[in-house]
Motif scaffolding. Sequence first.
Motif, PDB file in Angstrom:
ATOM      1  N   MET A   1      45.947  28.016  39.580  1.00 39.67           N
ATOM      2  CA  MET A   1      44.928  28.317  40.588  1.00 39.67           C
ATOM      3  C   MET A   1      43.592  27.672  40.242  1.00 39.67           C
ATOM      4  O   MET A   1      42.870  27.199  41.130  1.00 39.67           O
ATOM      5  CB  MET A   1      44.780  29.832  40.742  1.00 39.67           C
ATOM      6  N   LEU A   2      43.245  27.630  38.960  1.00 45.46           N
ATOM      7  CA  LEU A   2      42.004  26.957  38.568  1.00 45.46           C
ATOM      8  C   LEU A   2      42.086  25.457  38.847  1.00 45.46           C
ATOM      9  O   LEU A   2      41.111  24.843  39.315  1.00 45.46           O
ATOM     10  CB  LEU A   2      41.720  27.210  37.087  1.00 45.46           C
ATOM     11  N   GLY A   3      43.235  24.863  38.563  1.00 44.42           N
ATOM     12  CA  GLY A   3      43.412  23.450  38.875  1.00 44.42           C
ATOM     13  C   GLY A   3      43.313  23.183  40.367  1.00 44.42           C
ATOM     14  O   GLY A   3      42.676  22.207  40.802  1.00 44.42           O
ATOM     15  N   ALA A   4      43.935  24.061  41.164  1.00 34.98           N
ATOM     16  CA  ALA A   4      43.862  23.907  42.618  1.00 34.98           C
ATOM     17  C   ALA A   4      42.443  24.109  43.122  1.00 34.98           C
ATOM     18  O   ALA A   4      41.988  23.417  44.046  1.00 34.98           O
ATOM     19  CB  ALA A   4      44.812  24.897  43.288  1.00 34.98           C
ATOM     20  N   ALA A   5      41.713  25.070  42.519  1.00 34.70           N
ATOM     21  CA  ALA A   5      40.317  25.303  42.908  1.00 34.70           C
ATOM     22  C   ALA A   5      39.469  24.068  42.633  1.00 34.70           C
ATOM     23  O   ALA A   5      38.627  23.677  43.456  1.00 34.70           O
ATOM     24  CB  ALA A   5      39.759  26.514  42.161  1.00 34.70           C
ATOM     25  N   ALA A   6      39.689  23.424  41.475  1.00 39.00           N
ATOM     26  CA  ALA A   6      38.941  22.204  41.146  1.00 39.00           C
ATOM     27  C   ALA A   6      39.220  21.115  42.178  1.00 39.00           C
ATOM     28  O   ALA A   6      38.296  20.409  42.628  1.00 39.00           O
ATOM     29  CB  ALA A   6      39.320  21.722  39.748  1.00 39.00           C
TER      30      ALA A   6
ATOM     31  N   GLY B   1      30.087  19.807  40.874  1.00 46.00           N
ATOM     32  CA  GLY B   1      29.847  20.459  39.588  1.00 46.00           C
ATOM     33  C   GLY B   1      30.705  21.688  39.395  1.00 46.00           C
ATOM     34  O   GLY B   1      31.223  21.941  38.295  1.00 46.00           O
ATOM     35  N   ALA B   2      30.885  22.465  40.469  1.00 45.95           N
ATOM     36  CA  ALA B   2      31.747  23.650  40.385  1.00 45.95           C
ATOM     37  C   ALA B   2      33.189  23.251  40.079  1.00 45.95           C
ATOM     38  O   ALA B   2      33.884  23.936  39.318  1.00 45.95           O
ATOM     39  CB  ALA B   2      31.679  24.437  41.686  1.00 45.95           C
ATOM     40  N   GLY B   3      33.640  22.152  40.664  1.00 48.80           N
ATOM     41  CA  GLY B   3      34.987  21.678  40.368  1.00 48.80           C
ATOM     42  C   GLY B   3      35.159  21.304  38.912  1.00 48.80           C
ATOM     43  O   GLY B   3      36.186  21.617  38.288  1.00 48.80           O
ATOM     44  N   GLY B   4      34.156  20.660  38.338  1.00 51.35           N
ATOM     45  CA  GLY B   4      34.200  20.332  36.917  1.00 51.35           C
ATOM     46  C   GLY B   4      34.256  21.564  36.042  1.00 51.35           C
ATOM     47  O   GLY B   4      34.976  21.597  35.028  1.00 51.35           O
ATOM     48  N   LEU B   5      33.512  22.611  36.435  1.00 51.98           N
ATOM     49  CA  LEU B   5      33.541  23.864  35.682  1.00 51.98           C
ATOM     50  C   LEU B   5      34.935  24.492  35.707  1.00 51.98           C
ATOM     51  O   LEU B   5      35.376  25.081  34.709  1.00 51.98           O
ATOM     52  CB  LEU B   5      32.519  24.842  36.257  1.00 51.98           C
TER      53      LEU B   5
ATOM     54  N   LEU C   1      33.236  35.422  31.518  1.00 54.42           N
ATOM     55  CA  LEU C   1      32.642  34.161  31.944  1.00 54.42           C
ATOM     56  C   LEU C   1      33.469  33.518  33.055  1.00 54.42           C
ATOM     57  O   LEU C   1      32.920  33.013  34.051  1.00 54.42           O
ATOM     58  CB  LEU C   1      32.544  33.210  30.747  1.00 54.42           C
ATOM     59  N   THR C   2      34.777  33.552  32.899  1.00 59.67           N
ATOM     60  CA  THR C   2      35.655  32.976  33.913  1.00 59.67           C
ATOM     61  C   THR C   2      35.497  33.690  35.250  1.00 59.67           C
ATOM     62  O   THR C   2      35.395  33.051  36.306  1.00 59.67           O
ATOM     63  CB  THR C   2      37.119  33.042  33.453  1.00 59.67           C
ATOM     64  N   CYS C   3      35.475  35.023  35.207  1.00 56.12           N
ATOM     65  CA  CYS C   3      35.300  35.786  36.445  1.00 56.12           C
ATOM     66  C   CYS C   3      34.002  35.400  37.143  1.00 56.12           C
ATOM     67  O   CYS C   3      33.965  35.198  38.363  1.00 56.12           O
ATOM     68  CB  CYS C   3      35.308  37.287  36.141  1.00 56.12           C
ATOM     69  N   GLY C   4      32.911  35.288  36.371  1.00 53.77           N
ATOM     70  CA  GLY C   4      31.620  34.965  36.968  1.00 53.77           C
ATOM     71  C   GLY C   4      31.590  33.583  37.578  1.00 53.77           C
ATOM     72  O   GLY C   4      31.100  33.396  38.706  1.00 53.77           O
ATOM     73  N   LEU C   5      32.115  32.590  36.863  1.00 52.63           N
ATOM     74  CA  LEU C   5      32.060  31.220  37.356  1.00 52.63           C
ATOM     75  C   LEU C   5      33.020  30.984  38.523  1.00 52.63           C
ATOM     76  O   LEU C   5      32.727  30.201  39.430  1.00 52.63           O
ATOM     77  CB  LEU C   5      32.379  30.245  36.216  1.00 52.63           C
ATOM     78  N   VAL C   6      34.155  31.662  38.511  1.00 54.07           N
ATOM     79  CA  VAL C   6      35.122  31.455  39.597  1.00 54.07           C
ATOM     80  C   VAL C   6      34.676  32.171  40.865  1.00 54.07           C
ATOM     81  O   VAL C   6      34.728  31.600  41.960  1.00 54.07           O
ATOM     82  CB  VAL C   6      36.532  31.922  39.173  1.00 54.07           C
ATOM     83  N   VAL C   7      34.215  33.410  40.746  1.00 50.96           N
ATOM     84  CA  VAL C   7      33.792  34.120  41.959  1.00 50.96           C
ATOM     85  C   VAL C   7      32.567  33.459  42.568  1.00 50.96           C
ATOM     86  O   VAL C   7      32.329  33.551  43.777  1.00 50.96           O
ATOM     87  CB  VAL C   7      33.517  35.610  41.645  1.00 50.96           C
TER      88      VAL C   7
END
Length: 403
Positions: free
Chosen positions: A94-99, A181-185, A30-36
Amino acid sequence: MPDTISLTSTSQTTTPLRQLDAALVWLMALTCGLVVANIYYNQPLLVAIGHTFNISDSRASLVATATQVGYTLGMVLVVPLGDMLERKNLILWMLGAAALCLGGAAVAPTFGLLAVASVLIGICSSVPQLLLPMAATLAPEADRGRIVGRVMSGLLIGILLSRTISGYAGAHLGWRTVFAGAGGLMLALAALLAWRLPRSRPAFAGGYAELMQSLLTLTRELPDLRRSALVGGAIFASFSVFWTTLTFYLASPVYHYGSDVAGFFGLVGALGALAAPLAGKLADTRGSRYALTLSIALALGSYLLLGVSGGYLAGLVLGIILLDVGVQSAHISNQTLVFSLRPEARSRLNTVYMTGYFTGGSIGSVVGGVAWMHYGWPGVCAVGSAFVLLALALHQYYGRTAA
């Protein structure tokens, strides 16, 4: 940490888990799908972005290019750190930075700031290329291909469905809402992974310059790595040839379809993602060389079908399914082999492989566009078939010692 997940380590690297929790595998997928998906959300939104900033379509398209450039930079410069730093912490940062970057894109007051945010979004969205080596490390050896395939299926579905989702949401809620919305995810995923993702012991003890130098050393010392990168690049080039030109073909007098119908074919292509776990299981039981040979045969058969009956909807749909199954199965077979070469260097091995893979995809996009411009659909099918045959030749030449 769940009871089924326990880590033991040697002086160099983490040993595989006794049993990998199924829920963790699906969370990784799920993480791979939502991040890519962060990389592809912007593509259906480019027209709206152009209207917001009153710029041309060609200039608006730089947002998509900037994100792809960022993703490539992330693979080359950040993903190798998975062997040097503790992976869980690196992924969470990296997820925090992506958000943060996605939020910046959502409120960007100028096009220049949106472009800069897009590069940073691409860099931070290389998280899946850290999770895949991690899944290979945590998986029992006998099930490594199947588990990597399952995690990869999430990434593939994210790539194929992100355009459909963002196009619909952007049309009804606006393009800024998609980024917000992507940032929230990303924040939600970071919270889940902080709870469920196990820690690992980094294997590389040198500095960053030595880490990057080791990429060249690994490429030189491991012929199977070179083979996988070259074969993967050629097979992904064939994939890019098709998907780069499909919209033009659908809009041609053969079909007269618009962009809304073209989006449907992304859903058809998602069926290929379902084959990823099966390909991994086949690589586990029959060896990656056998699985890769079968995958290349499927891709070649798809182009023969597309060339002969691509003018009929049923033939086109069947050809898409065969192409996606073949290409994605080849990718899983290659990665299963690559991850088995140097367990302590899986992040760096993945960097070398994926660099070759995406280089091939970029070449395929350019060549496919030229083939369509000068020779139409027959030229596209001929060039796509040529790339598959190149993959087969490289596989036979370099794959003599493969598993």
